[in-house]
Write a protein that holds these residues in place. Structure first.
Motif, PDB file in Angstrom:
ATOM      1  N   UNK A  28       0.868  -1.172   0.000  1.00  0.00           N
ATOM      2  CA  UNK A  28       0.000   0.000   0.000  1.00  0.00           C
ATOM      3  C   UNK A  28       0.904   1.220   0.000  1.00  0.00           C
ATOM      4  N   UNK A  29       0.784   2.027  -1.035  1.00  0.00           N
ATOM      5  CA  UNK A  29       1.599   3.234  -1.179  1.00  0.00           C
ATOM      6  C   UNK A  29       0.658   4.430  -1.171  1.00  0.00           C
ATOM      7  N   UNK A  30       0.978   5.425  -0.366  1.00  0.00           N
ATOM      8  CA  UNK A  30       0.162   6.633  -0.335  1.00  0.00           C
ATOM      9  C   UNK A  30       1.033   7.826  -0.684  1.00  0.00           C
ATOM     10  N   UNK A  31       0.429   8.771  -1.357  1.00  0.00           N
ATOM     11  CA  UNK A  31       1.182   9.969  -1.739  1.00  0.00           C
ATOM     12  C   UNK A  31       0.335  11.210  -1.547  1.00  0.00           C
ATOM     13  N   UNK A  32       0.966  12.244  -1.087  1.00  0.00           N
ATOM     14  CA  UNK A  32       0.357  13.551  -0.968  1.00  0.00           C
ATOM     15  C   UNK A  32       0.767  14.303  -2.231  1.00  0.00           C
ATOM     16  N   UNK A  33      -0.217  14.816  -2.955  1.00  0.00           N
ATOM     17  CA  UNK A  33       0.056  15.470  -4.236  1.00  0.00           C
ATOM     18  C   UNK A  33      -0.664  16.814  -4.299  1.00  0.00           C
ATOM     19  N   UNK A  34      -0.222  17.669  -5.211  1.00  0.00           N
ATOM     20  CA  UNK A  34      -0.936  18.905  -5.458  1.00  0.00           C
ATOM     21  C   UNK A  34      -2.281  18.556  -6.087  1.00  0.00           C
ATOM     22  N   UNK A  35      -3.336  19.225  -5.649  1.00  0.00           N
ATOM     23  CA  UNK A  35      -4.683  18.960  -6.159  1.00  0.00           C
ATOM     24  C   UNK A  35      -4.861  19.728  -7.466  1.00  0.00           C
TER      25      UNK A  35
ATOM     26  N   UNK B 295      -4.272  20.149  -1.664  1.00  0.00           N
ATOM     27  CA  UNK B 295      -3.591  18.856  -1.736  1.00  0.00           C
ATOM     28  C   UNK B 295      -4.603  17.712  -1.789  1.00  0.00           C
ATOM     29  N   UNK B 296      -4.199  16.631  -2.437  1.00  0.00           N
ATOM     30  CA  UNK B 296      -4.980  15.400  -2.469  1.00  0.00           C
ATOM     31  C   UNK B 296      -4.100  14.265  -1.979  1.00  0.00           C
ATOM     32  N   UNK B 297      -4.735  13.192  -1.521  1.00  0.00           N
ATOM     33  CA  UNK B 297      -4.022  11.982  -1.140  1.00  0.00           C
ATOM     34  C   UNK B 297      -4.452  10.889  -2.109  1.00  0.00           C
ATOM     35  N   UNK B 298      -3.475  10.235  -2.710  1.00  0.00           N
ATOM     36  CA  UNK B 298      -3.729   9.094  -3.594  1.00  0.00           C
ATOM     37  C   UNK B 298      -3.164   7.867  -2.892  1.00  0.00           C
ATOM     38  N   UNK B 299      -3.980   6.830  -2.771  1.00  0.00           N
ATOM     39  CA  UNK B 299      -3.545   5.579  -2.159  1.00  0.00           C
ATOM     40  C   UNK B 299      -3.670   4.479  -3.203  1.00  0.00           C
ATOM     41  N   UNK B 300      -2.589   3.752  -3.404  1.00  0.00           N
ATOM     42  CA  UNK B 300      -2.529   2.690  -4.413  1.00  0.00           C
ATOM     43  C   UNK B 300      -2.097   1.397  -3.747  1.00  0.00           C
ATOM     44  N   UNK B 301      -2.763   0.298  -4.113  1.00  0.00           N
ATOM     45  CA  UNK B 301      -2.255  -1.022  -3.723  1.00  0.00           C
ATOM     46  C   UNK B 301      -1.754  -1.710  -4.984  1.00  0.00           C
TER      47      UNK B 301
ATOM     48  N   UNK C 244       9.401   2.029  -7.686  1.00  0.00           N
ATOM     49  CA  UNK C 244       8.157   2.778  -7.854  1.00  0.00           C
ATOM     50  C   UNK C 244       8.215   4.060  -7.032  1.00  0.00           C
ATOM     51  N   UNK C 245       8.597   3.924  -5.771  1.00  0.00           N
ATOM     52  CA  UNK C 245       8.608   5.089  -4.879  1.00  0.00           C
ATOM     53  C   UNK C 245       9.626   6.132  -5.342  1.00  0.00           C
ATOM     54  N   UNK C 246      10.788   5.708  -5.793  1.00  0.00           N
ATOM     55  CA  UNK C 246      11.783   6.657  -6.314  1.00  0.00           C
ATOM     56  C   UNK C 246      11.231   7.405  -7.522  1.00  0.00           C
TER      57      UNK C 246
ATOM     58  N   UNK D 242       4.831  14.125  -1.166  1.00  0.00           N
ATOM     59  CA  UNK D 242       5.339  13.120  -0.231  1.00  0.00           C
ATOM     60  C   UNK D 242       4.841  11.741  -0.653  1.00  0.00           C
ATOM     61  N   UNK D 243       5.686  10.715  -0.496  1.00  0.00           N
ATOM     62  CA  UNK D 243       5.328   9.329  -0.814  1.00  0.00           C
ATOM     63  C   UNK D 243       5.705   8.457   0.374  1.00  0.00           C
ATOM     64  N   UNK D 244       4.798   7.538   0.762  1.00  0.00           N
ATOM     65  CA  UNK D 244       5.087   6.637   1.890  1.00  0.00           C
ATOM     66  C   UNK D 244       4.581   5.238   1.584  1.00  0.00           C
ATOM     67  N   UNK D 245       5.333   4.256   2.076  1.00  0.00           N
ATOM     68  CA  UNK D 245       4.904   2.859   2.021  1.00  0.00           C
ATOM     69  C   UNK D 245       4.081   2.612   3.285  1.00  0.00           C
TER      70      UNK D 245
END
Length: 162
Positions: A7-14, A46-52, A63-65, A75-78
């Motif tokens: 599960x990877x989540x990222x904070x991105x510009x909306x 900002x938006x949060x995108x969560x991907x599995x 992927x994270x790099x 921001x990107x987090x596992x």
């Protein structure tokens, strides 16, 4: 190569096109997105995108790099470990014939789900929990006759300290 579910989540510009760039990165590298969920945060900029995804540890690192290099990614987090809370929401339309109504109600209560719409021959059920919990609920409702299912995909947040 051994793969696991991440599960990877990222904070991105909306901004328009950000989700397309993230999913395009996955597609161009041949990484499959199992679920994706995105929405604005408390900060409307900002938006949060969560991907599995199913990947090897090396692939997730890559992927994270690569995601971090995208212009609109903040921001990107596992979020795979135990220090994150992960939930999914599902809406399930199930046939609710008279002989099965009490059984469906019992199953719904046991899963702490709720019936959000009742018709003469159907119930629409809302459930939240882990992917495994949603899967177990679907397996129990299947003999009654599932008409439709909509699942949100995983949402995740890190636990706060204390």
């Amino acid at each position: 190569m051994q793969t696991e579910k991440y599960t990877i989540t990222m904070l991105v510009e909306n901004e328009p096109g950000v989700t397309a760039r993230v999913t395009g990165l996955f597609a161009s590298r041949g990484y499959n997105i199992e679920t994706i969920c995105g929405a604005p945060t408390a900060n409307p900029e900002m938006s949060r995108i969560t991907i599995t995804t199913n990947a090897s540890p090396e692939q997730v690192e890559q992927i994270m790099k690569q995601v971090r290099r995208l212009v609109n990614v903040i921001k990107v987090r596992d979020m795979t470990g135990d220090d994150a809370v992960r939930r999914e929401m599902a809406m399930i339309c199930v046939k609710a014939q008279e002989p099965h109504r009490a059984e469906i109600q019992r199953i719904v209560e046991n899963f702490r789900a709720r019936v959000v719409d009742t018709g003469q021959s159907h119930y629409i059920i809302e459930a939240t929990g882990s992917m495994e919990k949603i899967g177990a609920l679907l397996r129990l409702l299947e003999p009654m006759g599932i008409k439709k299912v909509a699942r949100s995909g995983i949402l995740a947040l890190y636990r706060e300290p204390g």
